[in-house]
Design an enzyme around this catalytic site. Sequence first.
Site, short mmCIF file in Angstrom:
data_model
loop_
_atom_site.label_atom_id
_atom_site.label_comp_id
_atom_site.label_asym_id
_atom_site.label_seq_id
_atom_site.Cartn_x
_atom_site.Cartn_y
_atom_site.Cartn_z
N ASP A 52 85.44 -129.60 62.69
CA ASP A 52 84.74 -129.21 63.95
C ASP A 52 85.67 -128.55 64.86
OD1 ASP A 52 82.29 -130.09 65.86
OD2 ASP A 52 84.08 -130.11 66.89
N TYR B 213 88.28 -123.98 72.11
CA TYR B 213 89.39 -124.84 71.78
C TYR B 213 90.55 -124.05 71.49
CZ TYR B 213 85.80 -128.55 70.72
OH TYR B 213 85.13 -129.64 70.78
N LYS C 231 81.18 -123.50 68.07
CA LYS C 231 80.25 -123.52 69.04
C LYS C 231 80.59 -122.44 70.25
CE LYS C 231 81.15 -128.55 68.99
NZ LYS C 231 82.72 -128.47 68.69
N HIS D 161 77.45 -124.85 73.08
CA HIS D 161 78.47 -125.96 73.49
C HIS D 161 77.99 -126.78 74.70
CE1 HIS D 161 82.89 -126.92 73.28
NE2 HIS D 161 82.42 -127.88 73.49
#
Length: 298
Positions: free
Chosen positions: A52, A57, A86, A118
């Site tokens: 994930d 990120y 996402k 997200h």
Amino acid sequence: MASSDPIIPTTFVLNNGIMMPSIGLGTYRIRQSDIVMQVVDYALEAGYRMFDTAAVYGNEIHLGEAFKTLLPKYDLEREDIFVTTKLSPSDHGSRAEQAYQKSLENLDLEYVDLYLIHFPGGAKLPAEDKRNTKMRELSWCKLTELYDDGKVNAVGVSNFTVAHLEGLMESNHGLVPAVNQVEWHPYYTQSSLYKFCKQHHITLQAYCSFGGTSCSNNSLLNDPVVVSTALKLEVTPAQVLLVWALQQDVAVIPKAVHPEHIKENRSLNFKIPEEDMKALNQLSEKNVKYAWDPSIVA
């Protein structure tokens, strides 16, 4: 004593028939390329097949490099792993399709298995701004088009409340999210959301399974009820928290960087007795939230 029989679900069938592993590796705040490579190596060796990530990120490129390097090491093909990423809140709306293509480029993949919105709000809009609703619906329209065109195996959302889900499902796009990834642990169970998702065949996937560990808060892991249950079953508190979710058909994506923790978080072949589940469920009275709050988003 923990049982050696595989009791917990190993996969969940999403509402479009796609099989999703019940346990994945979360990669939030794992940004250095060498650390990402090590973590993916440990995870593949331990049997993880779901990973994930998210555009925000900042590690999609590193994950792509790790997959390209390490899948052959374990005699695996792209089809053997399940990858989630996402849509960033800054790419809500008309930019959603372009953002998806950028994620594919970063990951060096032809498709991802699951693409999520997200957050229900846009990056530059106040939470109470009604334009969030229109932007969210436009993003969902774009994700629906990606799905209908066969460019992604499943689409869903993250951090959506019941109200957000109802609004999305009342729009004219017709596709029910396959997954809603939310903060979910014994201190914060969101019972009404759980019931709604069950009713509409939306798979819940938990993040923050260990509470506030990402912000150096170990209160949940050290909670006396969690610790006593772990001692009784001869497992770790982290394992208790993961099985607690899985026994309620909630998927998990625990983050870890140490090989022993990565392995431990997937070694979950035990069942929590009913009386202990009841005690863990009662911790929801604390109602402690550690991550961002979507309930204020219009």
